[in-house]
Design an enzyme around this catalytic site. Structure first.
Site, PDB file in Angstrom:
ATOM      1  N   GLU A   1       0.818  -1.218   0.000  1.00  0.00           N
ATOM      2  CA  GLU A   1       0.000   0.000   0.000  1.00  0.00           C
ATOM      3  C   GLU A   1       0.852   1.270   0.000  1.00  0.00           C
ATOM      4  O   GLU A   1       0.345   2.358  -0.292  1.00  0.00           O
ATOM      5  CB  GLU A   1      -0.927   0.015   1.228  1.00  0.00           C
ATOM      6  CG  GLU A   1      -2.008  -1.039   1.170  1.00  0.00           C
ATOM      7  CD  GLU A   1      -2.798  -1.149   2.466  1.00  0.00           C
ATOM      8  OE1 GLU A   1      -4.030  -1.193   2.397  1.00  0.00           O
ATOM      9  OE2 GLU A   1      -2.182  -1.201   3.549  1.00  0.00           O
TER      10      GLU A   1
ATOM     11  N   GLY B   1     -12.544  -3.049   2.229  1.00  0.00           N
ATOM     12  CA  GLY B   1     -13.679  -3.783   1.674  1.00  0.00           C
ATOM     13  C   GLY B   1     -14.816  -2.805   1.427  1.00  0.00           C
ATOM     14  O   GLY B   1     -15.103  -1.961   2.274  1.00  0.00           O
TER      15      GLY B   1
ATOM     16  N   MET C   1      -9.175  -2.348   8.755  1.00  0.00           N
ATOM     17  CA  MET C   1      -8.685  -2.890  10.021  1.00  0.00           C
ATOM     18  C   MET C   1      -7.768  -1.932  10.805  1.00  0.00           C
ATOM     19  O   MET C   1      -7.178  -2.354  11.787  1.00  0.00           O
ATOM     20  CB  MET C   1      -7.952  -4.223   9.745  1.00  0.00           C
ATOM     21  CG  MET C   1      -8.830  -5.235   9.021  1.00  0.00           C
ATOM     22  SD  MET C   1      -7.991  -6.770   8.585  1.00  0.00           S
ATOM     23  CE  MET C   1      -7.805  -7.526  10.192  1.00  0.00           C
ATOM     24  N   GLU C   2      -7.653  -0.691  10.351  1.00  0.00           N
ATOM     25  CA  GLU C   2      -6.728   0.234  11.033  1.00  0.00           C
ATOM     26  C   GLU C   2      -7.283   1.642  11.248  1.00  0.00           C
ATOM     27  O   GLU C   2      -6.968   2.280  12.263  1.00  0.00           O
ATOM     28  CB  GLU C   2      -5.394   0.365  10.241  1.00  0.00           C
ATOM     29  CG  GLU C   2      -4.579  -0.894  10.129  1.00  0.00           C
ATOM     30  CD  GLU C   2      -5.064  -1.820   9.007  1.00  0.00           C
ATOM     31  OE1 GLU C   2      -5.772  -1.324   8.091  1.00  0.00           O
ATOM     32  OE2 GLU C   2      -4.782  -3.023   9.058  1.00  0.00           O
TER      33      GLU C   2
ATOM     34  N   ASP D   1     -12.108  -5.174  -2.573  1.00  0.00           N
ATOM     35  CA  ASP D   1     -13.051  -6.306  -2.585  1.00  0.00           C
ATOM     36  C   ASP D   1     -14.359  -5.832  -1.961  1.00  0.00           C
ATOM     37  O   ASP D   1     -14.408  -4.732  -1.405  1.00  0.00           O
ATOM     38  CB  ASP D   1     -12.472  -7.464  -1.762  1.00  0.00           C
ATOM     39  CG  ASP D   1     -12.249  -7.063  -0.310  1.00  0.00           C
ATOM     40  OD1 ASP D   1     -13.177  -7.190   0.487  1.00  0.00           O
ATOM     41  OD2 ASP D   1     -11.144  -6.581   0.028  1.00  0.00           O
TER      42      ASP D   1
HETATM   43  N1  ADE Z   1      -9.205  -4.489   3.676  1.00  0.00           N
HETATM   44  C1  ADE Z   1      -9.459  -4.791   2.406  1.00  0.00           C
HETATM   45  N2  ADE Z   1     -10.495  -5.625   2.291  1.00  0.00           N
HETATM   46  C2  ADE Z   1     -10.925  -5.854   3.559  1.00  0.00           C
HETATM   47  C3  ADE Z   1     -11.955  -6.634   4.097  1.00  0.00           C
HETATM   48  N3  ADE Z   1     -12.770  -7.371   3.332  1.00  0.00           N
HETATM   49  N4  ADE Z   1     -12.105  -6.666   5.448  1.00  0.00           N
HETATM   50  C4  ADE Z   1     -11.283  -5.937   6.234  1.00  0.00           C
HETATM   51  N5  ADE Z   1     -10.288  -5.180   5.778  1.00  0.00           N
HETATM   52  C5  ADE Z   1     -10.106  -5.131   4.436  1.00  0.00           C
END
Ligand code: ADE
Length: 231
Positions: free
Chosen positions: A12, A78, A174-175, A198
């Site tokens: 990234e 996501g 997640m951050e 995604d």
């Molecule tokens: N970062 C990218 N895709 C993710 C997902 N599906 N869940 C959590 N963090 C992500």
């Protein structure tokens, strides 16, 4: 003005580091802090590792030791909204940690107990700059809204529906929410820029593998346009 730039994964930050004139590299808490100039701006750029604890440690080091004035978290996420597809960019204007749960005490899900805010609001002028940067990159579809954070790679349509219904979120990662909390506690302006890799559904891990590269390209393009406007 020194800018702190945090990504969770090396891929990234790769494009940014190629553009950066690096003056020094220091390892702290197992993270490499690259100090130098990028896009005409003094910056410290760092890969923090995945998850809220890594991200929080990193943000606090940037603030306490490198005295950064502003923090930008950039990377992939996501997608939650139905019209949000891989490659699109989400500018977070506020962040919530969806996995904080003290509902047993009557708190709403996501509320950090005994804190005077539910969501962590991104700095308005940084969001405005990010929006301008999005306009300049008209080929990249962009959205502005809430991003939710938790220690889980989400690959579950039911959870995505819950993110939408409970939080009106546009993206999950997640951050960002923990970086946001650290910045909030330290009164440091921040913004989160994420490109969709995604849709956090059943095939999320495969989409992630396929679309992370285009996501990184797009989020870095927006970041670059934005940083160039900061001076
Ligand atoms: N970062 C990218 N895709 C993710 C997902 N599906 N869940 C959590 N963090 C992500």
């Amino acid at each position: 003005m020194t800018l702190g730039i945090i990504s969770a994964m090396s891929e990234e930050l790769e494009i940014l580091l190629q553009d950066m004139k690096i003056d020094s590299k220091e390892t702290k808490a197992n993270m490499i802090f690259h100090k130098g100039m990028v896009w005409n701006t003094e910056a410290v750029a760092v890969v923090c590792g995945i998850g809220k604890v890594n991200a929080a440690v990193c943000a606090q080091i940037l603030i306490s030791e490198y005295k950064v004035d502003k923090v930008i978290n950039v990377g992939v996420a996501g997608g939650v909204g139905k019209e949000i597809y891989p490659g699109d960019v989400v500018i977070g204007d506020n962040l919530v940690q969806y996995d904080m749960d003290t509902t047993a005490f009557g708190d709403p899900i996501g509320q950090i107990p005994r804190l005077d805010t539910f969501d962590f609001k991104c700095d308005e002028s940084l969001v405005a700059l990010a929006k301008e940067a999005c306009k300049e990159n008209g080929n990249i579809k962009s959205f502005v809204g809430r991003i939710v954070t938790g220690d889980q790679f989400v690959a579950d349509p039911a959870k995505v529906k819950w993110f939408d219904e409970e939080f009106k979120a546009l993206a999950c990662e997640m951050e960002g929410g923990s970086i946001a909390q650290v910045c909030y506690l330290n009164k440091i302006p921040f913004v989160v820029i994420r490109s969709i890799s995604d849709n956090a559904n059943n095939g999320a891990h495969m989409d992630f593998a396929e679309f992370t590269a285009i996501g990184v390209k797009n989020s870095t393009s927006i970041l670059k346009s934005m940083v160039l406007k900061m001076n």
